[in-house]
Design an enzyme around this catalytic site. Structure first.
Site: not given
Length: 203
Positions: A108, A161, A173
Site C-alpha cells: 500500500c 494501511h 490502494h
C-alpha cells in the site's frame, strides 16, 4: 466619331457595373471571403472573446475521461486531474507484494509513494505511519482528490494501511487480497477501520 467613342465608353461602364454588382450571385466561387469571416465570428462567440480562438473539449480528452470513469468506477465531471486518474488507472491490477513498489508487485505505501512521485513529483516517507506524521490532517468531510486516507484496526492500534482518496467516497490502494484497486470508504470493512485523512503539502 466622338459620339461613337463616348457611347462605347458608356456602354462598357454600364457592363462593368452590372458585372460587379451581380458577380456574387452569378459566380459563387468568388465568395471565399465571406464564409471565412463568418466562421471566425462563429468560433469567437464560443469563447466570449473575439480576439481568441474558442476553447472546446477535445475528443481525445472526452474519450480519456470516459475510460477513467469506467475503469475506476467514478462519476467524473471531466474537470478532474487527468494525470492522477491516468496514473492510478495504469496501476490498477498490479498484484500485492509486501515491501515492494513496482508494477510487478507493490504494497500500500509503495503504491502511494510511486503515484505521488509520478503525479506530483513529491517524495513521501515509505511507511504509512511515517506518512501520517507528515501530512496536514483534514476532516473526512473535507477530503479532496489526492488526499491520503489512513486505517487502523481499533483505538490505540497502529496505522496499518494507506490509500489515495479520489472522490465520491472512493479511494485507490493496494490491498493484500487483490492488489491495486479502487474501493469505497462505505464498505463495512473500510468504514469500520477508517482512522483519518491527511493532505500532503508541497515543500
Amino acid at each position: 466619331m466622338k459620339n461613337s467613342l463616348l457611347y462605347c465608353l458608356t456602354a462598357s461602364s454600364l457592363a462593368l457595373s452590372f458585372f460587379f454588382e451581380h458577380t456574387p450571385a452569378a459566380f459563387p466561387a468568388f465568395q471565399t471571403a465571406t464564409p471565412v469571416v463568418a466562421e471566425a465570428s462563429f468560433l469567437a462567440a464560443f469563447s466570449g472573446d473575439e480576439d481568441k480562438p474558442a476553447t472546446m473539449p477535445t475528443t481525445r480528452d472526452s474519450l480519456a475521461y470516459h475510460y477513467y470513469s469506467q475503469t475506476l468506477g467514478l462519476k467524473l465531471a471531466f474537470t478532474e486531474d487527468q494525470n492522477l486518474l491516468r496514473t492510478v488507472t495504469d496501476w490498477i491490477g498490479t498484484p500485492y507484494s509486501y515491501g515492494n513498489n513496482s508494477k510487478k508487485g507493490t504494497d500500500c505505501s509503495g503504491f502511494v509513494t510511486r503515484v505521488f512521485k509520478e503525479v506530483y513529483g513529491i517524495t513521501l516517507q515509505r511507511s504509512s505511519r511515517s506518512m501520517f506524521q507528515n501530512v496536514k490532517h483534514v476532516a473526512k468531510t473535507e477530503m479532496h482528490s489526492g488526499d491520503l486516507v489512513f486505517f487502523r484496526r481499533g483505538p490505540g492500534q497502529p496505522i496499518y494501511h494507506v490509500g489515495i482518496y479520489l472522490q465520491d467516497g472512493k479511494f485507490a490502494h493496494s490491498a493484500c487480497n487483490g492488489g491495486v484497486m479502487v474501493s469505497s470508504l462505505n464498505q463495512p470493512y473500510y468504514h469500520r477501520n477508517f482512522y483519518a485523512a491527511g493532505r500532503v503539502e508541497a515543500n
